[in-house]
Design a protein around this motif. Structure first.
Motif, short mmCIF file in Angstrom:
data_model
loop_
_atom_site.label_atom_id
_atom_site.label_comp_id
_atom_site.label_asym_id
_atom_site.label_seq_id
_atom_site.Cartn_x
_atom_site.Cartn_y
_atom_site.Cartn_z
N LEU B 98 6.10 -0.45 5.30
CA LEU B 98 4.74 -0.93 5.05
C LEU B 98 4.38 -2.04 6.01
N ALA D 39 -1.32 5.73 3.01
CA ALA D 39 -1.49 5.42 1.59
C ALA D 39 -2.42 6.43 0.92
N GLU D 67 3.21 3.03 -3.20
CA GLU D 67 2.05 3.02 -2.31
C GLU D 67 1.95 4.27 -1.46
#
Lengths: 368, 368, 368, 368
Positions: B98, D39, D67
């Motif tokens: 991420l 996402a 996510e």
């Protein structure tokens, strides 16, 4: 390799010899230099440097500052290697004053060089867009792409038959078969062909099929190759090395020009930096710098410059806004199947959109 | 500065505390990570890594390949420092999945943030051009420049009162007197003022005079300063460090946003590379990358990006063509007298020409 | 910070003023420069440049080459900003001749500066090894580490109480509590303490606890901070910025020296490059370059220089072999639990091994 | 190229074909990869990616985080180009997990490869020092240097007969005459000869005279040349490109190894950075990194690594301290007359001193 016979014009020694002679002529007044002496330099050390400069037939201009002496070297008749002086006692450093390129320099040749490519002239008011896949992969693929880019407005077709890949296990290109397919695509569409040669020995073969021989970024300082394409007389698309300075790009162009071939198109394609969100960093500054320093046409490759298709169109617009004479764009009908550079290839419909947007920018800067 | 008292909210410990709490909330799902085990990793080493991951309340997803095992870390509730795992036996490397920024991310906040500046909104369809001298040098100089740039179309006045200079012997700016002159120029022209703060303690003073506080490139990772301008609530112009990645720029913006201040304008101003013909390399790629990754407005500084006035206009055009929301340009009525950055400053008439050219590009990309 | 009152000498304007005065004195003969005119420069353009040089009380030395004229600027009494001349008509570029630092220069101060640190002198024949964790995390951790590194041969303890982190969500250090723990560790082991200050306002607090104030890489050009530690008189460990030149490092040292504080230890800690297998690239060249150019002691940080513990010892040996005066090493009793920089921290037993190996190298280069 | 006849083993297509076959075998399990979905990726987008992976005979491991979804690609039987997936809808990025080199990898070949050179083995406990001039300039010069470096302790003689120069006007080397002089120097001193080949067609000629063929930094990614020296079976000294990562260096070694030639010596010679006080930045980290990652011997060139003779000895000591297997040093009897690289060449007496100092370091690290 005792059975190996090069045609005389491709010999490994001939270019060197010719370059040397050319060098003697071309570089005649090329190497004014400043020699900065150390603060503690003695009178003898200064005198020794002066004597050495004069022994080479050069003149000096001595400037004694409060802290140190600076020796200007003037009127030189041959290239002087400053580093020779840097090893003399009392010398701190040398500073070259003149640019090392001559034939590529706009100072020596103020008018723009226009490089003919099929009907048009690269470097003229009209923007030149070259497009096509990274690699030729099949007859179907290259023909489909060629028709699509032509319809969208490209003026030449790119496609690699010999591919420099960092891995020996990656697809290395189709070789001569790829060249044949490019020629077939030219036949079918009328688009001239741009393709890469990776070594001197490939040049005659590539020249048989290609309208423009591309020198890739990794080969920008492959001097044997530069000499060979210089001698070939064929139009050359010279890409900047990914960690080469603008000056080095112009010096590599100088190698080609020194062989009597002035059909050279320069291509900025991004340099290597610490930035990780893009594959390379497009050096947009290089466009106005090159347009000021050289008379050769300058195009930009936003596909390699960014490495991601999402950013290609924005940077293509920027290139034309900055004054580039054209673009070279990777287009593939099915990027997800591409054998190389899929991530930075545009689908034909995106490419058509790019051309439309770029043309609006071209008009805004008074070009067409 | 003996009489100088910071409001309690500017204290050095408060932000840290608040940041920690904020962090716990904000980063809740922020750190999915891949742990790649070495080819020779033993079952025990793998089990140890899994146990450690789970001991932190995270879940794992184990993928056993033919050569090596890969451990996915999921569902995290706090930021995990991958480097902790890299020292465990059998671990080859960790790969973060991420992005580390949240508040600055377009994924979290899809709509463009518009930053109000006087009458207009930076980030909207209208291009914002900020212009003025590198340093405020005199009443005459700043007023003359302010009127000139306003007439040419600038929407804000820039000018430095505190100047970060690499030499302690260079002009360091006029200090508070410079701020007063900027305020006077605003009074006279109506242009809002953009000026730099170099340390947390300067922020209250600068905020008293400035409409926008600039964080300079050298201070992009001065976290005490970022926290202070975050708390100030004042609009911030955050310049990318000359050695910083795009991700680091967004992380620095995140510091400001995490203080509850979302009035942040990002500014690409060139990065340091090996190229010598320009002072910096304008990272034009950063424009589309930032517009994709963040909702914050993005402008470009071609004066620092190139370092030479001859190239400023070309790169300004390129910025707008690439999708920038505005520009910040150094303008000086007499660049040859400028106390800093003379070489990259435009004369007012050149600046007016730049605005004209840029506006043509703006129209070509559907902006005004 | 409501109760925090800076002594008047820490004000934001005082240093500037003093710097300006200092500058006028220090830089007296500091800025010899060469102005290179364009090939096409007219006689009037040359005369204009000469007139402007002379109007500043400087002398010129004109050298007319076959291609272009070069103007030497001599005998200057103040720093001249070459960029002012670059905007004049006919000027191609300016080339500074003198190095911009004076107080840090070995030319001005040939003898090595020895910086006292507890019983020893950094810069002397004896190698100085500073070691400890990246961050102070707990009483247990810092005491355990302090005893371990002392036993292995370290002469000072490092540990961060205020941590510059690229993410606002990462651990930011224990703050003053961390400083107290460092003081306790000093008490217990006798090791002097090295710790970082991140902003001018932290300096008085850090100075109360620390023997050496570290200026981190990100703050190498935080001039307000440099002035403040300069004024503090406390020993400073100045780390090179991760994309700063050696010259910029010396200019930052000059800021500190110009405040009358010559207790400055320079630290090479790796620079940012394109290489991906290491966190940074240790610039080993910087060791002999700095030892030649400055009289200040020079140490190396192989933990940040490499970013991976496996490579730390090899590069530590290299540093001493190259002539470094010492090392600063990250050591953590349990790197897998470290709140920062775990991947590059050595366990105490590995650190003891490093010291043994480094000492063998020290002897091989005639040091102890 | 109609008259051009290559012996079959030197053909331009043969290596490609063989490489392809080799690749299919060698890369069998080489390309585990992680695909990170955006996402917002939809179930269909994820299913499409999975289907495409599986259509290539690869297996997937799906990890659904809070996510985003991450797809591991396992068990691959051929190299997969991650970029193909990056253009699919919903894909954010791909992350390669396995290193792309195999034959050069220490994982595949744990024992050190020892490369025989005359009597000794490069990569063994004994340090190998290669020395000589940048270019062969005359019989007198090469013989004088050869005797001097032999006496000082060098085990091989270097000297360029073909020189890659950035300017076409610079001295390009003596060509075959230079090779003859090198052979004469070997005859006279017994030292084996290291010299550069710049293009595939030069390889047979150079191989006739040289014991070791050097691939220069500019040609590190000249794949035609790499294939040719690979096929030649001659020992190769492969210099890292000044803009190349360590991984790319190992991939270039892989090209040579894939031709069945494992006599490859790797050479770190400095990389290009922003630092201006040295010609290049010696990447000392590369020594322990390469010693960990590959079984091939690794030497360092401090002459190019620094570019200034004053720094060569310090960096030579550092290289051996860091674990290098040897050095390659430029030595010239009269650097001030050198036709190339004078500034970085040592006089013979300085070189003798270097050998003495280096040998002390070698003993300190347990080598001879």
């Amino acid at each position: 390799m005792s059975t190996f016979t090069l045609p005389s014009s491709f010999g490994p020694t001939a270019p060197a010899a010719r370059r040397t002679e050319a060098g003697l002529v071309l570089a005649q007044k090329a190497s004014a230099m400043i020699i900065v002496m150390r603060a503690q330099a003695t009178a003898k050390e200064i005198a020794d440097v002066v004597a050495r400069v004069e022994s080479r037939g050069l003149r000096v201009n001595i400037s004694r500052g409060e802290e140190r002496t600076i020796i200007g070297v003037i009127g030189d008749e041959r290239p002087v290697d400053g580093t020779q002086f840097e090893v003399m006692d009392g010398v701190e450093k040398t500073v070259p004053i003149l640019k090392p390129f001559k034939l590529a320099s706009r100072e020596m040749h103020p008018a723009d060089t226009l490089v003919p490519l099929d009907g048009m002239k690269v470097g003229s008011n009209k923007i030149a867009i070259i497009a096509g896949p990274c690699s030729v992969e099949s007859r179907q693929q290259i023909l489909e792409t060629a028709f699509a880019v032509k319809e969208a407005g490209a003026i030449a077709l790119r496609g690699g038959a010999y591919k420099p890949r960092s891995s020996p296990y990656s697809f290395q290109g189709m070789g001569e078969k790829g060249l044949e397919l490019l020629a077939e695509a030219r036949e079918a569409t009328g688009l001239p062909v741009v393709t890469e040669a990776m070594s001197p020995e490939q040049v005659p073969l590539v020249a048989r099929y290609a309208d423009v021989i591309q020198i890739g970024a990794r080969n920008m300082q492959n001097y044997a190759l530069l000499n060979t394409v210089g001698e070939s007389g064929r139009t050359v698309l010279l890409k900047r090395g990914l960690m080469s300075t603008i000056e080095e790009l112009l010096m590599s162009a100088e190698y080609i020009l020194a062989q009597g071939n002035s059909r050279v198109i320069l291509c900025e394609r991004g340099i290597r930096t610490f930035e990780k969100y893009t594959r390379n960093t497009t050096d947009i500054n290089a466009i106005p710098v090159l347009k000021q320093m050289t008379h050769l046409p300058v195009i930009l490759d936003p596909s390699h410059g960014t490495g991601k298709w999402e950013y290609v169109t924005a940077v293509a617009r920027a290139a034309i806004a900055a004054g580039a004479d054209g673009l070279i764009i990777e287009v593939h009908p099915h990027p997800e199947d591409a054998l190389s550079d899929g991530a930075q290839s545009l689908r034909p419909e995106k490419f058509a959109q790019l051309v439309t947007e770029v043309m609006r920018i071209a008009q805004a800067v008074g070009r067409s």
